[in-house]
Design a protein around this motif. Structure first.
Motif, PDB file in Angstrom:
ATOM      1  N   ARG A  55     -17.716  -2.966   0.255  1.00 40.94           N
ATOM      2  CA  ARG A  55     -16.942  -4.166   0.598  1.00 40.94           C
ATOM      3  C   ARG A  55     -17.519  -4.830   1.830  1.00 40.94           C
ATOM      4  O   ARG A  55     -17.576  -6.058   1.924  1.00 40.94           O
ATOM      5  CB  ARG A  55     -15.477  -3.792   0.832  1.00 40.94           C
ATOM      6  N   GLY A  56     -17.940  -4.015   2.797  1.00 41.05           N
ATOM      7  CA  GLY A  56     -18.546  -4.575   4.004  1.00 41.05           C
ATOM      8  C   GLY A  56     -19.819  -5.324   3.689  1.00 41.05           C
ATOM      9  O   GLY A  56     -20.085  -6.411   4.213  1.00 41.05           O
ATOM     10  N   SER A  60     -16.579   2.893  -0.712  1.00 46.46           N
ATOM     11  CA  SER A  60     -15.856   1.656  -0.979  1.00 46.46           C
ATOM     12  C   SER A  60     -15.909   0.723   0.226  1.00 46.46           C
ATOM     13  O   SER A  60     -16.114  -0.478   0.093  1.00 46.46           O
ATOM     14  CB  SER A  60     -14.403   1.975  -1.344  1.00 46.46           C
ATOM     15  N   GLY A  61     -15.716   1.307   1.417  1.00 47.16           N
ATOM     16  CA  GLY A  61     -15.794   0.499   2.629  1.00 47.16           C
ATOM     17  C   GLY A  61     -17.176  -0.100   2.844  1.00 47.16           C
ATOM     18  O   GLY A  61     -17.320  -1.261   3.250  1.00 47.16           O
ATOM     19  N   LYS A  62     -18.211   0.698   2.553  1.00 51.82           N
ATOM     20  CA  LYS A  62     -19.578   0.204   2.704  1.00 51.82           C
ATOM     21  C   LYS A  62     -19.865  -0.954   1.754  1.00 51.82           C
ATOM     22  O   LYS A  62     -20.466  -1.967   2.132  1.00 51.82           O
ATOM     23  CB  LYS A  62     -20.563   1.344   2.449  1.00 51.82           C
ATOM     24  N   ILE A 104      -8.208   2.534  -3.736  1.00 49.77           N
ATOM     25  CA  ILE A 104      -9.145   1.849  -2.843  1.00 49.77           C
ATOM     26  C   ILE A 104     -10.541   1.843  -3.452  1.00 49.77           C
ATOM     27  O   ILE A 104     -11.225   0.820  -3.489  1.00 49.77           O
ATOM     28  CB  ILE A 104      -9.155   2.534  -1.467  1.00 49.77           C
ATOM     29  N   PHE A 105     -10.970   3.010  -3.942  1.00 49.10           N
ATOM     30  CA  PHE A 105     -12.315   3.144  -4.506  1.00 49.10           C
ATOM     31  C   PHE A 105     -12.478   2.253  -5.733  1.00 49.10           C
ATOM     32  O   PHE A 105     -13.555   1.695  -5.974  1.00 49.10           O
ATOM     33  CB  PHE A 105     -12.558   4.610  -4.860  1.00 49.10           C
ATOM     34  N   LYS A 113     -18.925  -8.650   2.027  1.00 52.97           N
ATOM     35  CA  LYS A 113     -18.434  -9.625   2.998  1.00 52.97           C
ATOM     36  C   LYS A 113     -19.596 -10.193   3.810  1.00 52.97           C
ATOM     37  O   LYS A 113     -19.663 -11.378   4.107  1.00 52.97           O
ATOM     38  CB  LYS A 113     -17.399  -8.970   3.914  1.00 52.97           C
ATOM     39  N   VAL A 139     -13.901   6.809  -0.438  1.00 52.53           N
ATOM     40  CA  VAL A 139     -13.336   5.819   0.482  1.00 52.53           C
ATOM     41  C   VAL A 139     -14.434   5.243   1.378  1.00 52.53           C
ATOM     42  O   VAL A 139     -14.484   4.026   1.632  1.00 52.53           O
ATOM     43  CB  VAL A 139     -12.223   6.460   1.334  1.00 52.53           C
ATOM     44  N   TRP A 140     -15.343   6.117   1.846  1.00 50.67           N
ATOM     45  CA  TRP A 140     -16.454   5.639   2.679  1.00 50.67           C
ATOM     46  C   TRP A 140     -17.341   4.672   1.909  1.00 50.67           C
ATOM     47  O   TRP A 140     -17.727   3.610   2.425  1.00 50.67           O
ATOM     48  CB  TRP A 140     -17.267   6.843   3.156  1.00 50.67           C
ATOM     49  N   TRP A 171       0.868  -1.172   0.000  1.00 54.76           N
ATOM     50  CA  TRP A 171       0.000   0.000   0.000  1.00 54.76           C
ATOM     51  C   TRP A 171       0.905   1.222   0.000  1.00 54.76           C
ATOM     52  O   TRP A 171       1.460   1.605   1.020  1.00 54.76           O
ATOM     53  CB  TRP A 171      -0.913   0.000   1.216  1.00 54.76           C
TER      54      TRP A 171
END
Length: 297
Positions: A282-283, A278-280, A224-225, A286, A275-276, A31
């Motif tokens: 991916r979460g 992307s995290g949502k 990341i995005f 998962k 970024v937010w 990274w």
């Protein structure tokens, strides 16, 4: 309409090149938070190279060598000294920002803006309104496609992905993860040099202290995005560029009716949102995968 497209391409092209450098580093398992430092090194080396050699070809060669050497330094600190990659990347960013300011101070006796007599070669009047675009803008789609082929359709790309995701398995079949990361960071150094050269010489033709203004971190966010995919990360970088172009257009249209600081902050707000989001996503993916596994059981 053409003015908006030109503005997006001008602001987005440097970001895309640096984003691609982050993509190939991430595929190798690194990274790279040193993108900001590498970008400003490329910008400074290009302008100073033009001033010293009076040749763009030599200037971009100097920029590439400087960024590759900085990338090799990052690799050495990570692989040989076993430093944390995140901290090492931030250290490289600090080295790039401070080192370029020191170089300008040592050469010119001040930290004033350094202007070059010419910049990156442009298309010329034959292309109409788009003639102001540089050759790096034209080459950008081909570079994205070439990197996609390299990472997704070649033996090298598969080995690089294996080194990033399963280094022990890669080592068991004779692939050296440390060597692959060195190659990936070196390629990324060249891309960052081109991105910095486009930023400083594509339309501005000068170098100023801190002129990258966080674009390296925006490129890291685009990686990341875009899920570290060459095409996805490119579209993420273009999204940030579009938001930036809208902010500039809004300043021209609304004048003092809207605070300039708010409009200038739009690309960075878009970065945080990306970024937010992307995290949502991916979460959610998962969580869906976990529910599917429980259902199968």
């Amino acid at each position: 309409m053409s003015e908006i497209i030109i503005a997006i391409l001008r602001s987005g092209t440097p970001l895309i090149y640096v984003t691609l450098a982050g993509v190939i580093a991430q595929r190798a398992g690194v990274w790279n938070l040193g993108l900001e430092g590498l970008m400003i090194i490329g910008a400074c080396a290009t302008i100073l190279g033009i001033m010293v050699t009076n040749s763009f070809t030599l200037a971009i060669l100097i920029a590439c060598i400087a960024c590759v050497l900085a990338s090799v330094l990052l690799w050495f600190v990570i692989e040989k000294l076993k430093a944390n990659p995140i901290i090492a990347g931030l250290g490289l960013t600090g080295l790039g920002v401070g080192g370029t300011a020191l170089a300008v101070q040592a050469i010119y006796g001040s930290q004033a803006t350094v202007s070059a007599p010419f910049g990156v070669p442009r298309l010329g009047p034959a292309f109409g309104a788009f003639g102001v675009l540089s050759i790096f803008v034209v080459a950008m789609p081909f570079v994205v496609f070439a990197l996609w082929l390299l990472l997704r359709r070649t033996r090298f790309g598969l080995q690089l992905a294996a080194c990033g995701e399963h280094p022990f398995a890669a080592r068991s079949v004779g692939v050296n993860p440390a060597r692959m990361r060195l190659v990936a960071l070196a390629i990324g150094g060249v891309l960052c040099a081109i991105g910095g050269a486009e930023l400083a010489g594509g339309s501005l033709q000068f170098f100023a202290q801190g002129m990258t203004a966080g674009r390296g971190f925006m490129a890291f966010a685009a990686v990341i995005f875009g899920a570290a995919h060459p095409v996805g990360a490119t579209f993420a970088a273009l999204f940030f560029a579009v938001v930036g172009a809208i902010g500039i257009r809004a300043q021209l249209m609304f004048g003092d009716k809207v605070p300039h600081d708010l409009l200038q902050a739009l690309p960075y707000l878009a970065t945080i949102f990306g970024v937010w989001l992307s995290g949502k996503l991916r979460g959610g993916a998962k969580t869906a995968g976990s529910f599917a596994e429980l259902k199968d059981q």
